[in-house]
Scaffold this active site. Sequence first.
Site, short mmCIF file in Angstrom:
data_model
loop_
_atom_site.label_atom_id
_atom_site.label_comp_id
_atom_site.label_asym_id
_atom_site.label_seq_id
_atom_site.Cartn_x
_atom_site.Cartn_y
_atom_site.Cartn_z
N HIS A 2 1.75 10.36 7.28
CA HIS A 2 0.50 10.61 6.56
C HIS A 2 -0.62 9.71 7.07
CE1 HIS A 2 1.77 6.88 4.77
NE2 HIS A 2 0.62 6.77 4.16
N ASP A 3 -0.27 8.66 7.79
CA ASP A 3 -1.23 7.64 8.19
C ASP A 3 -1.67 7.86 9.64
OD1 ASP A 3 -2.78 5.41 7.66
OD2 ASP A 3 -1.10 4.23 6.89
N ASP A 9 -6.91 6.79 -2.44
CA ASP A 9 -6.16 6.48 -1.22
C ASP A 9 -4.85 7.25 -1.16
OD1 ASP A 9 -5.64 5.25 1.22
OD2 ASP A 9 -4.74 3.46 0.32
N GLU A 55 7.18 -1.42 5.07
CA GLU A 55 6.05 -0.71 5.67
C GLU A 55 5.16 -1.78 6.30
OE1 GLU A 55 2.07 1.06 6.09
OE2 GLU A 55 2.52 -0.34 4.47
N HIS A 94 -1.19 -4.19 -4.30
CA HIS A 94 -2.39 -4.01 -5.10
C HIS A 94 -2.19 -2.93 -6.16
CE1 HIS A 94 -2.72 -1.61 -1.29
NE2 HIS A 94 -2.80 -0.64 -2.17
N GLN A 139 -9.06 -0.87 -5.03
CA GLN A 139 -7.69 -1.39 -4.96
C GLN A 139 -7.74 -2.91 -5.03
OE1 GLN A 139 -7.00 0.95 -1.36
NE2 GLN A 139 -5.09 1.71 -2.25
N ARG A 185 10.13 1.95 -0.72
CA ARG A 185 9.23 1.62 0.40
C ARG A 185 8.20 0.61 -0.07
NH1 ARG A 185 4.14 3.48 2.09
NH2 ARG A 185 3.83 3.82 4.33
N ASP A 209 5.05 -0.95 0.24
CA ASP A 209 3.80 -0.62 0.92
C ASP A 209 2.99 -1.89 1.19
OD1 ASP A 209 1.70 1.39 1.72
OD2 ASP A 209 0.62 0.36 0.11
N ARG A 251 -7.75 10.85 7.97
CA ARG A 251 -6.30 11.02 7.91
C ARG A 251 -5.91 12.31 7.20
NH1 ARG A 251 -4.61 5.42 5.31
NH2 ARG A 251 -6.40 6.06 4.03
#
Length: 646
Positions: A392-393, A138, A323, A181, A249, A279, A281, A517
């Site tokens: 990036h997403d 990921d 995030e 995770h 994950q 950050r 996540d 992505r």
Amino acid sequence: MNQAAIHKTLAGKPGSKPTSGKLGLLFEKRRAANFTLIQDLFFSLYPEARHTASFESLQKILADHFQNRSAELKLQDLKRQGEGNWYQSGAWAGMQLYVDRFCGDLNKLKDKLPYFEALGINFLHLMPITKRPAGPNDGGYAVNSYSEIDPAYGTDQDFISLTAAFREKGICLMLDFVVNHTSDEFPWALEAKAGNPKYQEYYYTFPDRNLPDLFEQSLPEVFPETSPGNFTYCPQMGRWVMTVFNTYQWDLNYTNPAVFLSMLENLLDLSNKGVDVIRFDALAFLWKKIGTTSQNLPEAHRLIALFRLCLQVVAPGVIILAEAIVAPEEIVRYFGQDILEGNECEIAYNAIFMACLWNSVATKKTRLLRQSLGNLPPKPDTCTWINYIRCHDDIGLGFDDSHISALGWDPHTHRRFLLDYFCQRLEWSPAKGAVFMYNPFTGDGRITGSTASLLGLERAIEEKDASKISTAVRKILMLYGIILAAPGIPLIYAGDEIGMLNDYSYMNEADKVMDSRWINRPIHDWRTVSRLSSEKNHASGIYYGLQHLIALRKQQPGLADTRSIRYHDAGNDHLFVFERDGESDNGILILANFDDSPQVVRTSLLGALGYLREGQFQNLIDGKTKKVRSGLLEISPGELLWLRKC
């Protein structure tokens, strides 16, 4: 008063270099100031009497990690406390990048510091650089370690050297903390697979499908195409494990206080390595409860506040970014509400701003943009936004359905139109994007693609149409000019500054082909960079245009996030008009035309707001004073104006 403000008061006025004894005393004062709130939050999550020992362990963790924090970082903490909410300054301009795809490794990144300085970048978000599985991971968000640098990027010492260089250059560093995770190769997961019951309780694991099936009744799917469902059977363990994102994950079980304490240590270790912004996540997913979507739960907010208050005790100069790509009314809650106001995250992504900008690109209309931002609940005065165009997403379409309906549009049909417009389903659309995670049962999907390709540059280059190339360049600069003038920290996605196009090479890589992505995660084009000063083309036009806008932003005190913003109805839905610091002489009026045709705004509006005097206005972007000879000011397609107050 939030806890950070209390800490600033305790620190007193900045003065001479404090002794280690004074720094230690300040730590004790911060711990005392936070103690009651930390205690209340901890026992609200872990109320059983048996968790008293865990709370005592928490106190020792704070003391040990403060002791391990370098004198240099402690002094930086003190300096930032003296500066107040330093992250609200208009002097910050950021960039997000993958180190390997940008330049290779950490040492080579240090060599690129002149590139950032030349562009005006002083805030860097590096995508995950710690150890991860060799196969699908990921993009690094399946972590094998929270602090050990992956050998592909260098060594831990390389990272320490890089952070020191950043501090010397005044560059703020943001790194991810994958708080929800770990990978299934993380040491805790390996222990769980081996049958260790202690570590099986670090995750949500179950001997059969009874409880997983109850969870599934209300849990949505994050990646329905590639990872349907939310549980994966682990044959080594003989148990089902919660895997909300991908099968590799494993979701952490924060109902176990041992997980919180271990993750707190990981967080403090990261801050002690010289990271300035951490950050968090996927923080909306932190607490799981049967019968709910297990997103945005009150316990998740309390957990985040607990992390943040502990971090403030040890490293008050380090801040947290949320995030949280969730509904607008949910986003602001991650700044903290009620007793926690200003005591969760200092920064959050302004995802609705980004999504509405793309909506305006497709529709050529700005009412949804203006309406959504105007109805966004106010954030605390001590917090700020990250504003961005691409990352990036994917681009989610999380608009408020009531706002879409108020415009006379059907929400489902409108989202389908946006997917069609950006993802090559309409012949007349200039955009070249791709669908990400389309769900055939709900009709929902997201959009991916580079900024330049989504704005028509790729198609224009293919057609060798100079006029369309020029239009795409103007649109790129318009969108970035908007976020550079908005309250918060503007974040440029690496490659956008030179107009890089979609990268289709991922389709030939087995571990990436199912994740569209990667179309927006290209290898940085340093050949184009080397020719910026010698060739006049779309890349140089974008680069030097952004360089100018960034420098201009830093010169305007009215653009700091301590100043106001007002959205104006220009009487023309193709125009987006907002004002910064309009109550002072530093006021700036921003006008942008999203249409492909010239549009007009009434000069009476400009005059009433104080940006037109004797028929003249000054545009900060080109530095020119111009005269309007009628009652209307014409704005060209894709044109951006920053008007100085007269």
